[in-house]
Design a protein around this motif. Sequence first.
Motif, PDB file in Angstrom:
ATOM      1  N   VAL A   2       0.927  -1.168  -0.015  1.00 32.78           N
ATOM      2  CA  VAL A   2       0.001  -0.041   0.013  1.00 32.78           C
ATOM      3  C   VAL A   2       0.906   1.202  -0.072  1.00 32.78           C
ATOM      4  N   ARG A  27      -4.344  -1.219  -2.641  1.00 37.15           N
ATOM      5  CA  ARG A  27      -5.325  -1.516  -1.559  1.00 37.15           C
ATOM      6  C   ARG A  27      -6.525  -1.135  -2.229  1.00 37.15           C
ATOM      7  N   THR A  28      -7.868  -1.905  -2.082  1.00 39.67           N
ATOM      8  CA  THR A  28      -9.091  -1.373  -2.458  1.00 39.67           C
ATOM      9  C   THR A  28      -9.428   0.004  -1.640  1.00 39.67           C
ATOM     10  N   PRO A 100      -7.475   0.119   7.414  1.00 41.68           N
ATOM     11  CA  PRO A 100      -8.374  -0.674   6.728  1.00 41.68           C
ATOM     12  C   PRO A 100      -9.311  -1.428   7.365  1.00 41.68           C
TER      13      PRO A 100
END
Length: 124
Positions: A2, A27-28, A100
């Motif tokens: 990330v 990362r989403t 996250p």
Amino acid sequence: QVQLVESGGGLVQAGGSLRLSCEVSGRTFSILAMAWFRQGPGKEREFVAAISPGGSTTNYADSVKGRFTISRDNAKGTDYLQMNTLKPEDTAVYYCAADPYGLGTHRSTSYDYWGQGTQVTVSS
């Protein structure tokens, strides 16, 4: 891996405006709560603002409420900090952070990922 990359810092006169950006990769983005922290000269890092993954909930430090606005564009993987009516006491290195777990608290320990920081200097 990330990565968070901030941009938009600089030198501005008191009363002016700046917009900081934080681009996230690896990362989403849409599941991350995002926040901005800052660290002024000789001071500890402090919370500035946070936004939920969907963007519907925001939180601000009292010192910036009404002057700063946090927002995000999930399609672009980027969040923003619009800073208006800047004051000399806003001078600091501003850091973007990502949580996250999507909680977006004011505690720095909630955030696993951090950018390198961008300098904001406000002259009087």
